[in-house]
Design a protein around this motif. Structure first.
Motif, PDB file in Angstrom:
ATOM      1  N   UNK A   1       0.807  -1.230   0.000  1.00 28.61           N
ATOM      2  CA  UNK A   1       0.000   0.000   0.000  1.00 28.61           C
ATOM      3  C   UNK A   1       0.834   1.272   0.000  1.00 28.61           C
ATOM      4  N   UNK A   2       2.070   1.176   0.433  1.00 30.10           N
ATOM      5  CA  UNK A   2       2.932   2.369   0.420  1.00 30.10           C
ATOM      6  C   UNK A   2       3.384   2.713  -1.003  1.00 30.10           C
ATOM      7  N   UNK A   3       3.501   1.683  -1.836  1.00 32.53           N
ATOM      8  CA  UNK A   3       3.950   1.920  -3.212  1.00 32.53           C
ATOM      9  C   UNK A   3       2.789   2.180  -4.176  1.00 32.53           C
ATOM     10  N   UNK A   4       1.612   1.606  -3.892  1.00 33.88           N
ATOM     11  CA  UNK A   4       0.467   1.736  -4.804  1.00 33.88           C
ATOM     12  C   UNK A   4       0.096   3.201  -5.000  1.00 33.88           C
ATOM     13  N   UNK A   5       0.005   3.622  -6.283  1.00 33.94           N
ATOM     14  CA  UNK A   5      -0.336   5.018  -6.589  1.00 33.94           C
ATOM     15  C   UNK A   5      -1.798   5.149  -7.024  1.00 33.94           C
ATOM     16  N   UNK A   6      -2.544   4.048  -6.906  1.00 34.27           N
ATOM     17  CA  UNK A   6      -3.975   4.121  -7.192  1.00 34.27           C
ATOM     18  C   UNK A   6      -4.311   4.351  -8.655  1.00 34.27           C
ATOM     19  N   UNK A   7      -3.542   3.733  -9.551  1.00 40.27           N
ATOM     20  CA  UNK A   7      -3.816   3.921 -10.986  1.00 40.27           C
ATOM     21  C   UNK A   7      -5.007   3.067 -11.450  1.00 40.27           C
TER      22      UNK A   7
ATOM     23  N   UNK B   1      -9.058 -10.312 -14.927  1.00 39.08           N
ATOM     24  CA  UNK B   1     -10.289 -11.049 -15.216  1.00 39.08           C
ATOM     25  C   UNK B   1     -10.714 -11.983 -14.097  1.00 39.08           C
ATOM     26  N   UNK B   2      -9.817 -12.277 -13.195  1.00 37.26           N
ATOM     27  CA  UNK B   2     -10.139 -13.181 -12.082  1.00 37.26           C
ATOM     28  C   UNK B   2     -10.724 -12.433 -10.881  1.00 37.26           C
ATOM     29  N   UNK B   3     -10.823 -11.132 -10.994  1.00 40.61           N
ATOM     30  CA  UNK B   3     -11.415 -10.305  -9.920  1.00 40.61           C
ATOM     31  C   UNK B   3     -10.729 -10.519  -8.561  1.00 40.61           C
ATOM     32  N   UNK B   4      -9.425 -10.581  -8.613  1.00 37.48           N
ATOM     33  CA  UNK B   4      -8.634 -10.800  -7.390  1.00 37.48           C
ATOM     34  C   UNK B   4      -8.588  -9.528  -6.524  1.00 37.48           C
ATOM     35  N   UNK B   5      -8.687  -8.366  -7.173  1.00 41.93           N
ATOM     36  CA  UNK B   5      -8.558  -7.080  -6.465  1.00 41.93           C
ATOM     37  C   UNK B   5      -9.907  -6.384  -6.325  1.00 41.93           C
ATOM     38  N   UNK B   6      -9.959  -5.514  -5.325  1.00 41.96           N
ATOM     39  CA  UNK B   6     -11.080  -4.582  -5.215  1.00 41.96           C
ATOM     40  C   UNK B   6     -10.523  -3.206  -4.875  1.00 41.96           C
ATOM     41  N   UNK B   7     -11.330  -2.212  -5.157  1.00 41.92           N
ATOM     42  CA  UNK B   7     -10.937  -0.814  -4.974  1.00 41.92           C
ATOM     43  C   UNK B   7     -11.369  -0.353  -3.595  1.00 41.92           C
ATOM     44  N   UNK B   8     -10.439   0.157  -2.818  1.00 33.73           N
ATOM     45  CA  UNK B   8     -10.795   0.610  -1.477  1.00 33.73           C
ATOM     46  C   UNK B   8     -10.015   1.879  -1.141  1.00 33.73           C
ATOM     47  N   UNK B   9     -10.754   2.919  -0.837  1.00 36.42           N
ATOM     48  CA  UNK B   9     -10.141   4.200  -0.464  1.00 36.42           C
ATOM     49  C   UNK B   9      -9.091   4.654  -1.477  1.00 36.42           C
ATOM     50  N   UNK B  10      -9.423   4.513  -2.754  1.00 38.17           N
ATOM     51  CA  UNK B  10      -8.546   5.015  -3.808  1.00 38.17           C
ATOM     52  C   UNK B  10      -7.337   4.154  -4.109  1.00 38.17           C
ATOM     53  N   UNK B  11      -7.314   2.924  -3.544  1.00 36.00           N
ATOM     54  CA  UNK B  11      -6.194   2.023  -3.822  1.00 36.00           C
ATOM     55  C   UNK B  11      -6.715   0.610  -4.068  1.00 36.00           C
ATOM     56  N   UNK B  12      -5.826  -0.236  -4.522  1.00 42.54           N
ATOM     57  CA  UNK B  12      -6.197  -1.615  -4.810  1.00 42.54           C
ATOM     58  C   UNK B  12      -5.852  -2.530  -3.628  1.00 42.54           C
ATOM     59  N   UNK B  13      -6.780  -3.408  -3.286  1.00 41.87           N
ATOM     60  CA  UNK B  13      -6.498  -4.402  -2.242  1.00 41.87           C
ATOM     61  C   UNK B  13      -6.808  -5.795  -2.773  1.00 41.87           C
ATOM     62  N   UNK B  14      -6.063  -6.762  -2.301  1.00 41.14           N
ATOM     63  CA  UNK B  14      -6.273  -8.155  -2.712  1.00 41.14           C
ATOM     64  C   UNK B  14      -7.395  -8.747  -1.856  1.00 41.14           C
ATOM     65  N   UNK B  15      -8.448  -9.214  -2.511  1.00 39.45           N
ATOM     66  CA  UNK B  15      -9.580  -9.777  -1.758  1.00 39.45           C
ATOM     67  C   UNK B  15      -9.829 -11.254  -2.098  1.00 39.45           C
ATOM     68  N   UNK B  16      -9.326 -11.718  -3.243  1.00 34.61           N
ATOM     69  CA  UNK B  16      -9.526 -13.133  -3.604  1.00 34.61           C
ATOM     70  C   UNK B  16      -8.184 -13.734  -4.063  1.00 34.61           C
ATOM     71  N   UNK B  17      -7.290 -13.843  -3.104  1.00 37.63           N
ATOM     72  CA  UNK B  17      -5.914 -14.293  -3.379  1.00 37.63           C
ATOM     73  C   UNK B  17      -5.888 -15.608  -4.170  1.00 37.63           C
ATOM     74  N   UNK B  18      -6.698 -16.550  -3.724  1.00 37.95           N
ATOM     75  CA  UNK B  18      -6.626 -17.879  -4.336  1.00 37.95           C
ATOM     76  C   UNK B  18      -7.390 -17.983  -5.658  1.00 37.95           C
ATOM     77  N   UNK B  19      -7.989 -16.884  -6.105  1.00 36.08           N
ATOM     78  CA  UNK B  19      -8.588 -16.885  -7.448  1.00 36.08           C
ATOM     79  C   UNK B  19      -7.567 -16.496  -8.505  1.00 36.08           C
ATOM     80  N   UNK B  20      -6.390 -16.052  -8.061  1.00 34.30           N
ATOM     81  CA  UNK B  20      -5.321 -15.698  -9.001  1.00 34.30           C
ATOM     82  C   UNK B  20      -4.938 -16.930  -9.822  1.00 34.30           C
TER      83      UNK B  20
END
Ligand code: SF4
Ligand code: SF4
Length: 101
Positions: free
Chosen positions: A20-26, A33-52
């Protein structure tokens, strides 16, 4: 799942970690396509690790901030060797007619 056949996905440690310190929220990685990430407070977070997708590193390759990392690839290769996963994948591919022996 062709890349690991019937091997339990939760036993394969493969998925992204976002610093999160490096993520610039692009938002680029939200394209996965696997929907591993979700958008939270202007940054990306991993929510479905094992769907990668096992072995994929596309999001890390494209992240402009180099904020995404993955487990050691050699550990993944060791697991495939130890558990005979490639042999099973190959067998399945032969059955599906994708390759011949
Ligand atoms: S691609 Fe990188 S910088 Fe962009 S949102 Fe994802 S983690 Fe953050
Ligand atoms: S490595 Fe591939 S499948 Fe896994 S989260 Fe990144 S883009 Fe999605």
């Amino acid at each position: 799942m062709a890349w690991i056949t019937g091997y339990p996905r939760e036993k394969v440690n493969w998925g992204p970690t976002v610093d999160p310190k490096k993520c610039i929220g692009c938002g680029m990685c939200l394209n996965c396509g696997k929907k591993v990430f979700e958008w939270k407070d202007g940054k990306s977070v991993v929510v479905r690790y094992f769907d990668c997708q096992v072995g994929c590193t596309t999001c890390a390759n494209l992240c402009p901030a180099r904020a995404i990392s993955f487990p050691d690839l050699e550990d993944l290769r060791d697991l495939y060797r130890k558990e005979g996963i490639w042999a099973k994948v190959r067998e399945q591919m032969v059955q599906e007619g994708k390759i011949t022996v």
